[in-house]
Design a protein around this motif. Structure first.
Motif, mmCIF file in Angstrom:
data_model
loop_
_atom_site.group_PDB
_atom_site.id
_atom_site.type_symbol
_atom_site.label_atom_id
_atom_site.label_comp_id
_atom_site.label_asym_id
_atom_site.label_seq_id
_atom_site.Cartn_x
_atom_site.Cartn_y
_atom_site.Cartn_z
ATOM 1 N N THR A 1 39.225 28.665 51.987
ATOM 2 C CA THR A 1 39.136 27.645 50.940
ATOM 3 C C THR A 1 38.899 28.314 49.594
ATOM 4 O O THR A 1 38.602 29.518 49.515
ATOM 5 N N LEU A 2 39.006 27.524 48.518
ATOM 6 C CA LEU A 2 38.798 28.063 47.173
ATOM 7 C C LEU A 2 37.369 28.538 46.983
ATOM 8 O O LEU A 2 37.110 29.534 46.308
ATOM 9 N N MET A 3 36.397 27.816 47.586
ATOM 10 C CA MET A 3 34.991 28.215 47.455
ATOM 11 C C MET A 3 34.749 29.563 48.130
ATOM 12 O O MET A 3 34.060 30.436 47.587
ATOM 13 N N GLU A 4 35.310 29.750 49.344
ATOM 14 C CA GLU A 4 35.140 31.026 50.041
ATOM 15 C C GLU A 4 35.804 32.171 49.274
ATOM 16 O O GLU A 4 35.245 33.271 49.187
ATOM 17 N N MET A 5 36.991 31.895 48.713
ATOM 18 C CA MET A 5 37.656 32.929 47.917
ATOM 19 C C MET A 5 36.837 33.298 46.694
ATOM 20 O O MET A 5 36.735 34.469 46.316
ATOM 21 N N HIS A 6 36.218 32.289 46.052
ATOM 22 C CA HIS A 6 35.389 32.553 44.867
ATOM 23 C C HIS A 6 34.161 33.386 45.220
ATOM 24 O O HIS A 6 33.789 34.327 44.498
ATOM 25 N N LEU A 7 33.501 33.051 46.375
ATOM 26 C CA LEU A 7 32.320 33.821 46.795
ATOM 27 C C LEU A 7 32.698 35.268 47.137
ATOM 28 O O LEU A 7 31.955 36.207 46.816
ATOM 29 N N ASP A 8 33.839 35.461 47.798
ATOM 30 C CA ASP A 8 34.283 36.826 48.114
ATOM 31 C C ASP A 8 34.544 37.633 46.848
ATOM 32 O O ASP A 8 34.217 38.817 46.766
ATOM 33 N N LYS A 9 35.115 36.956 45.857
ATOM 34 C CA LYS A 9 35.384 37.645 44.593
ATOM 35 C C LYS A 9 34.095 38.061 43.899
ATOM 36 O O LYS A 9 33.967 39.169 43.360
ATOM 37 N N LEU A 10 33.071 37.162 43.929
ATOM 38 C CA LEU A 10 31.786 37.506 43.313
ATOM 39 C C LEU A 10 31.116 38.666 44.050
ATOM 40 O O LEU A 10 30.527 39.559 43.419
ATOM 41 N N ASN A 11 31.193 38.672 45.380
ATOM 42 C CA ASN A 11 30.592 39.774 46.138
ATOM 43 C C ASN A 11 31.262 41.110 45.822
ATOM 44 O O ASN A 11 30.599 42.141 45.673
ATOM 45 N N ASP A 12 32.593 41.090 45.708
ATOM 46 C CA ASP A 12 33.309 42.324 45.356
ATOM 47 C C ASP A 12 32.918 42.828 43.973
ATOM 48 O O ASP A 12 32.729 44.032 43.764
#
Length: 303
Positions: free
Chosen positions: A205-216
C-alpha cells in the motif's frame, strides 16, 4: 525592386522579378541575365579548363590561342568519357551487378502490370494480391546449438525458452527429451517457485511504501553521520601528528641557528686576515622552520 548602381550604371538583378513576367518577354532582365545566357557559360568553362591546364604544364590561353584551347578541351572531354566507361566496365567485371543497371525507364515503373487485383467499393483488396508479411530487422528462423525450435517457442512461469528441450538458457545446447524430463522434475520446480512467489506477491500500500522510504532515508543519514565522525577523527589525528612534526623541525632549526650564531661570534673575534674562506659553504633555499628560527633569534636594533 532591383538595386541600381549609379556609379557603374549597372543593374544586376531583374527589375521585373516580382511582376510575374517571363524574362524572355521583357525588354531588359538585368545584367546577370545577359551574363549567364548564350555562350557565356561554355566560355567560362573553357576559361576554367585553361587555368587548370596551365597549372599542370600546358601552354594554352583563351585570348592568345583560342583554337588550340578549343581542340584541347574537346579531346579532354572525349578522354574523360572514355575513362569513365572503362572504369565502369572494370568495376562490373570485378564485382558484377550489370543486371541492376538494365532497369526499365522511370515512366514504366508505375505503369500497368499483368497482376490481377480485385478491389471493393471501399478500396479494400478482395482477391488477387496476397497480404504482405511483416518483416523484422532481426534474423528469423535461425536455429543454433542443435535446437529444432527457435528461442521463445516455450513459455513457463514467466520465462521464455526452447520448446524442444524446455531450456530457459538462450545459448544452451539442446538436450532433447532428456532436458524435458529434467525440467519436469522436482528440482526445477523448486527453483521456479520462489520466482513465481516474488512476481505474484501482494503489492504494498501507499502507507507501507512511505514507511519503507522513511526507514531507508534514516539508515542513509545514520551511515553518513558515522562516516563524518570517522573522517573527523582521522583528520584530527592527522593534524596533531603534523603539528608534532612541525614542532620537532622547529626545535632542530633553533639549535642549528644557535650554533651558526656562535660560529659567527667566534669569527668576529678573529682578525680578518686570519679568517677562513667560505668557498665550501653550502648554498640552498632555507626551509620554513629555518626562516622561523632566524626570525626568533634575530637581534633587533629597537630593542
Amino acid at each position: 525592386s532591383a538595386y541600381y548602381d549609379p556609379k557603374t550604371r549597372a543593374m544586376r538583378e531583374n527589375p521585373y522579378a516580382n511582376a510575374g513576367t517571363n524574362p524572355d518577354e521583357v525588354s531588359y532582365a538585368g545584367d546577370n541575365f545577359v551574363r549567364y545566357s548564350g555562350a557565356t557559360i561554355s566560355m567560362a568553362q573553357t576559361q576554367l579548363f585553361a587555368w587548370e591546364a596551365y597549372e599542370k604544364g600546358s601552354e594554352v590561353h583563351l585570348q592568345a590561342d583560342p583554337t588550340k584551347l578549343e581542340v584541347l578541351y574537346k579531346s579532354f572531354k572525349v578522354k574523360k568519357e572514355d575513362f569513365k566507361e572503362k572504369q565502369k566496365e572494370t568495376i562490373l567485371d570485378k564485382y558484377g551487378g550489370e543486371e541492376h543497371l538494365d532497369a526499365p525507364p522511370v515512366e514504366l515503373l508505375l505503369a500497368q502490370t499483368e497482376d490481377y487485383v480485385e478491389y471493393s467499393r471501399h478500396g479494400t483488396v478482395i482477391k488477387g494480391q496476397e497480404k504482405a508479411i511483416a518483416r523484422s530487422k532481426y534474423e528469423e528462423d535461425v536455429l543454433i546449438n542443435n535446437h529444432t525450435c527457435i528461442w521463445g517457442s516455450y513459455w513457463k512461469d514467466f520465462r521464455w525458452g526452447y520448446s524442444c528441450c524446455h531450456s530457459f538458457v538462450k545459448f544452451s545446447y539442446c538436450t532433447g527429451d532428456a532436458g524435458k524430463e529434467i525440467a519436469a522434475s522436482d528440482g526445477c520446480e523448486l527453483q521456479v517457485e520462489p520466482i513465481q512467489e516474488e512476481i505474484m506477491a501482494k503489492p504494498k500500500t501507499l502507507m507501507e511504501m512511505h514507511l519503507d522510504k522513511l526507514n531507508d532515508e534514516n539508515k542513509k543519514k545514520h551511515k553518513k553521520h558515522k562516516k563524518h565522525k570517522k573522517h573527523k577523527k582521522s583528520t584530527n589525528s592527522d593534524s596533531d601528528s603534523e603539528e608534532r612534526i612541525k614542532q620537532e623541525k622547529l626545535k632542530k632549526a633553533l639549535k642549528t641557528e644557535e650554533a651558526r650564531l656562535k660560529h659567527v661570534q667566534e669569527l668576529l673575534q678573529i682578525d680578518e686576515r686570519k679568517r677562513a674562506y667560505n668557498s665550501i659553504y653550502e648554498s640552498r633555499e632555507p626551509t620554513e622552520e629555518e626562516m622561523e628560527a632566524y626570525r626568533m633569534k634575530r637581534q633587533r636594533s629597537e630593542e
